[in-house]
Design a protein around this motif. Structure first.
Motif, PDB file in Angstrom:
ATOM      1  N   GLY A  74       0.807  -1.208   0.000  1.00  0.00           N
ATOM      2  CA  GLY A  74       0.000   0.000   0.000  1.00  0.00           C
ATOM      3  C   GLY A  74       0.844   1.263   0.000  1.00  0.00           C
ATOM      4  N   GLU A  75       0.183   2.379  -0.233  1.00  0.00           N
ATOM      5  CA  GLU A  75       0.841   3.675  -0.179  1.00  0.00           C
ATOM      6  C   GLU A  75       0.983   4.071   1.288  1.00  0.00           C
ATOM      7  N   ARG A  76       1.991   4.881   1.574  1.00  0.00           N
ATOM      8  CA  ARG A  76       2.158   5.366   2.940  1.00  0.00           C
ATOM      9  C   ARG A  76       1.126   6.475   3.212  1.00  0.00           C
ATOM     10  N   GLU A  77       0.386   6.337   4.284  1.00  0.00           N
ATOM     11  CA  GLU A  77      -0.599   7.360   4.641  1.00  0.00           C
ATOM     12  C   GLU A  77      -0.082   8.139   5.839  1.00  0.00           C
ATOM     13  N   GLU A  78      -0.028   9.462   5.676  1.00  0.00           N
ATOM     14  CA  GLU A  78       0.562  10.295   6.729  1.00  0.00           C
ATOM     15  C   GLU A  78      -0.292  10.326   7.993  1.00  0.00           C
ATOM     16  N   ASP A  79      -1.591  10.076   7.835  1.00  0.00           N
ATOM     17  CA  ASP A  79      -2.450  10.178   9.024  1.00  0.00           C
ATOM     18  C   ASP A  79      -2.792   8.807   9.619  1.00  0.00           C
ATOM     19  N   ALA A  80      -2.037   7.793   9.226  1.00  0.00           N
ATOM     20  CA  ALA A  80      -2.313   6.450   9.757  1.00  0.00           C
ATOM     21  C   ALA A  80      -1.624   6.274  11.113  1.00  0.00           C
ATOM     22  N   LEU A  81      -1.973   7.175  12.027  1.00  0.00           N
ATOM     23  CA  LEU A  81      -1.344   7.160  13.349  1.00  0.00           C
ATOM     24  C   LEU A  81      -2.393   6.831  14.401  1.00  0.00           C
ATOM     25  N   MET A  82      -1.939   6.240  15.484  1.00  0.00           N
ATOM     26  CA  MET A  82      -2.853   5.818  16.532  1.00  0.00           C
ATOM     27  C   MET A  82      -2.166   6.071  17.881  1.00  0.00           C
ATOM     28  N   ASP A  83      -2.856   6.789  18.764  1.00  0.00           N
ATOM     29  CA  ASP A  83      -2.283   7.062  20.092  1.00  0.00           C
ATOM     30  C   ASP A  83      -2.775   6.027  21.095  1.00  0.00           C
ATOM     31  N   VAL A  84      -1.849   5.470  21.823  1.00  0.00           N
ATOM     32  CA  VAL A  84      -2.184   4.448  22.817  1.00  0.00           C
ATOM     33  C   VAL A  84      -1.482   4.816  24.134  1.00  0.00           C
ATOM     34  N   PRO A  85      -2.243   4.861  25.248  1.00  0.00           N
ATOM     35  CA  PRO A  85      -1.586   5.147  26.528  1.00  0.00           C
ATOM     36  C   PRO A  85      -0.524   4.096  26.843  1.00  0.00           C
ATOM     37  N   ARG A  86       0.625   4.565  27.342  1.00  0.00           N
ATOM     38  CA  ARG A  86       1.754   3.686  27.627  1.00  0.00           C
ATOM     39  C   ARG A  86       1.366   2.531  28.555  1.00  0.00           C
ATOM     40  N   GLU A  87       0.469   2.793  29.477  1.00  0.00           N
ATOM     41  CA  GLU A  87       0.086   1.761  30.460  1.00  0.00           C
ATOM     42  C   GLU A  87      -0.607   0.560  29.797  1.00  0.00           C
ATOM     43  N   GLU A  88      -1.089   0.742  28.548  1.00  0.00           N
ATOM     44  CA  GLU A  88      -1.760  -0.377  27.879  1.00  0.00           C
ATOM     45  C   GLU A  88      -0.784  -1.377  27.245  1.00  0.00           C
ATOM     46  N   PHE A  89       0.507  -1.013  27.211  1.00  0.00           N
ATOM     47  CA  PHE A  89       1.487  -1.945  26.644  1.00  0.00           C
ATOM     48  C   PHE A  89       1.892  -2.972  27.697  1.00  0.00           C
ATOM     49  N   PRO A  90       1.915  -4.253  27.325  1.00  0.00           N
ATOM     50  CA  PRO A  90       2.385  -5.261  28.280  1.00  0.00           C
ATOM     51  C   PRO A  90       3.832  -4.967  28.685  1.00  0.00           C
ATOM     52  N   GLU A  91       4.190  -5.373  29.900  1.00  0.00           N
ATOM     53  CA  GLU A  91       5.504  -5.040  30.443  1.00  0.00           C
ATOM     54  C   GLU A  91       6.668  -5.509  29.574  1.00  0.00           C
TER      55      GLU A  91
END
Ligand code: ZN
Length: 166
Positions: A74-91
């Motif tokens: 696919g083409e690179r999409e500049e707005d294909a960003l997603m914010d996720v709170p750090r606490e949601e990442f497994p340790e």
């Protein structure tokens, strides 16, 4: 049954290929490192540019091709960003810019994402595939073609030496 040597790549056949992928002159992936790749033809198991090029090929045949982004990742999409709170990442996940992660989206599909920014407690993920926007230079060779089993067609993937089974 048709003679195996005369078999041609077509829908619902399990095809095994050797390949080398280059982007901007650099080898990114190859069957020398990963082993040959068996896949079920016609089910989107591999990028469409590669699947289209393989159609009709025979065992022993090889080909060089360039796959454009729209037939690749696919083409690179500049707005294909997603914010996720750090606490949601497994340790065990290393939260650092540049780290690539596999995440499961709402449809249950596995996506490859890259951590692009970390600000305070918010982590920004770039959901573009790392190869989005790139022309892919492939060198491919068909080394095997066989009929798929009914189970493989039902699962829409090849069952070969325990590869890719879920
Ligand atoms: Zn399966």
């Amino acid at each position: 049954m048709t003679d195996k040597k005369e078999m041609q790549v077509a829908e619902d056949l399990v095809v095994t290929i050797e390949y080398e992928l280059k982007v901007n002159g650099e080898v990114l992936d190859s069957s020398d490192e990963e082993g040959s790749l068996p896949y079920l033809h016609g089910h989107g198991n591999i990028i469409s540019g590669l699947e289209n090029a393989l159609l009709g090929m025979k065992i022993g045949e090889s080909k060089k091709l360039v796959v454009e982004p729209q037939d690749g990742y696919g083409e690179r999409e500049e707005d294909a960003l997603m914010d996720v709170p750090r606490e949601e990442f497994p340790e065990e996940v290393p939260v650092e810019v540049g780290v690539e992660l596999e995440v499961t989206d709402q449809d249950g599909d596995i996506m490859l994402v890259t951590i692009s920014k970390i600000e305070d407690e918010m982590v920004t993920l770039d959901t573009n595939h790392p190869l989005a926007g790139f022309k892919l230079h492939f060198d491919i060779k068909v080394i095997g073609i066989r009929e798929a089993t009914p189970e493989e067609i039902e699962h829409e993937h090849a069952h070969e030496d325990g590869h890719n089974h879920e």
